[in-house]
Scaffold this motif. Sequence first.
Motif, short mmCIF file in Angstrom:
data_model
loop_
_atom_site.label_atom_id
_atom_site.label_comp_id
_atom_site.label_asym_id
_atom_site.label_seq_id
_atom_site.Cartn_x
_atom_site.Cartn_y
_atom_site.Cartn_z
N ALA A 232 0.90 -1.22 -0.03
CA ALA A 232 -0.13 0.01 0.08
C ALA A 232 0.95 1.38 -0.10
O ALA A 232 0.57 2.21 -0.72
N ALA A 233 2.02 1.07 0.72
CA ALA A 233 2.80 2.43 0.74
C ALA A 233 3.67 2.65 -0.41
O ALA A 233 4.17 3.74 -0.86
N PRO A 263 4.84 7.11 4.63
CA PRO A 263 5.14 5.91 3.55
C PRO A 263 6.45 5.37 3.70
O PRO A 263 6.53 4.32 3.56
N HIS A 264 7.52 6.54 3.57
CA HIS A 264 8.70 5.97 3.39
C HIS A 264 9.22 5.11 4.73
O HIS A 264 9.58 4.24 4.65
N PRO B 70 -4.11 4.77 -1.42
CA PRO B 70 -3.77 5.45 -0.01
C PRO B 70 -2.57 6.27 -0.65
O PRO B 70 -2.07 6.16 -1.31
N LEU B 71 -2.11 7.04 0.41
CA LEU B 71 -0.91 7.87 0.40
C LEU B 71 0.52 6.82 0.14
O LEU B 71 0.56 6.05 0.95
N ALA B 72 1.12 7.25 -0.95
CA ALA B 72 2.34 6.29 -1.29
C ALA B 72 3.39 7.16 -1.50
O ALA B 72 3.48 8.28 -1.60
N ALA B 73 4.50 6.21 -1.21
CA ALA B 73 6.06 6.84 -1.49
C ALA B 73 6.30 6.90 -2.82
O ALA B 73 6.01 5.83 -3.70
N LEU B 114 5.86 12.09 -2.30
CA LEU B 114 4.67 11.58 -1.47
C LEU B 114 3.56 11.76 -2.59
O LEU B 114 3.40 12.95 -2.96
N ARG B 206 -2.66 13.21 7.58
CA ARG B 206 -3.24 12.11 6.62
C ARG B 206 -4.76 12.39 6.94
O ARG B 206 -5.36 12.42 7.99
#
Lengths: 279, 210
Positions: A232-233, A263-264, B70-73, B114, B206
């Motif tokens: 998901a990240a 997410p990192h 979702p929030l992603a790198a 991000l 978030r």
Amino acid sequence: MTVTMSAYRRFHTATQRIRDENTWPSTVEVSRSSVCSCCTRPFDAVEDPGEAVMYRYSAGQARMSLCTTCFTPKHGSYLALGVERRAGTSDKTVAGKLGMLPACGAVITTDNQLHLSMPAGFVSKFKDGSFARDGLISESKPDPLFWDLYRTGGLDDIDQGIVVIAPLGRKSLNLMANLRLTSSLAECWINSDQGVRVSDRESICAIADWATKHDRIAEVCSPRFWSPIRAAAQGQHDQNRLAAWGEHTPDPADLISRLPDDPHDRLALHLALKSYFGR
Amino acid sequence: MTGPFKILLALHTPVVLQAVPPRLDGLLHEACCRLHGDWACNHDLPLDRDPVLAGYRASQITFVSTPEYPLAASDFALVAQPEALDRHLVTEPPKKIKENGGPYSGRLSRYEGLICPYLAFYGDGDGEACADLLELLDGVGRLHMMGGGSFTVVGVEPDDSAGWRLRSWPKKWACDAPAKANIPAIESLTVGGEDEPIVRPRRIMREVMR
């Protein structure tokens, strides 16, 4: 205006013993409005106002005026550290310097003590120096040093500001140019010779508590445990996979509420927890 | 329409954050400077001022994700100095460049980005005017002039949760700040103001939009 604690002030106080040696180069008087070539702070705002060390990498390079704090990692010290290596065929030796310590970490606590973590090779080289005699050198990696200090209460007043460096590395001017203070476990600024990065270590403590409570310490140190979270990240969200993960995880809602926001950080959870548990 | 509002922005390219998280009044100030062609003065923004803050009622950036996204790198690398590239790399560019090592990795600057579907900013004042001003900007965060953090304004809606309070507060008035604002730092409360001890929420806030 009150003097606010800055990362440079902490570093300066913690490394005072290096500047007290008689091998410290002479400084020149500079105009207080000019700035340090490394940290770009004006010379009336540095720790030794108006004093600069003239430095250049080699004969063909430009001369830089560095404040005493920025020059400190470049100064080799036999008394504080020791002999780093022999040079050439004669008896010439090179002193160890804080700016040439790859894979070594440092934490400067609020009492201005520079705690160093080093691999075994450096520990044996510097075992007779004053840092080692004061018990400030430990044979470990940078992150386990941080967690050891945390667990023994050395970071209890973190809101007064500490400096975390991982690793000290080889590019001391990169390190000193961007030195940043950490005042909260939730926003830990980790300085290095490759730049600064931020990490939420408060969430690592919270997840470690969860793992201890539910006896999942070995699992959380492996990336496989976190695979739906990591996916998901990276933008690949699969609701079914996450639901299946929730089935075989005790109290999944609680664990998800303890995850870091970034997410990192989520992608590196297993590594951070490995350092926390000293595995 | 005046009063507390929430501006929703659709995010197209990754946002690269700096040490201090972007705040609505900072973005609006830049937009006003572009509108008037004057970067020297403190423009009046269509936001209400708060007496405790001695600044505008404008929140920090909030990353809004949806259940599917979702929030992603989203990390990327850019050429650090295009003018220093060898000629053949420009006239006959290679199809793929190895970023981890090899001859070109040292010429690349890496950025941790991000990405999520939407961004949100809360404020208190004239929401429509703020949204109009934001349309003058290209992006948020680092590399905003090179395509980083590019967004389009989706809409403005009234907000009854006082979301504008999710921003930095003077440390001595920390009791007035929301509970989420618990990170101490030394930053300025107004655009171009002096740095002072503050408390603020985390850099990455978030939210999930159903």
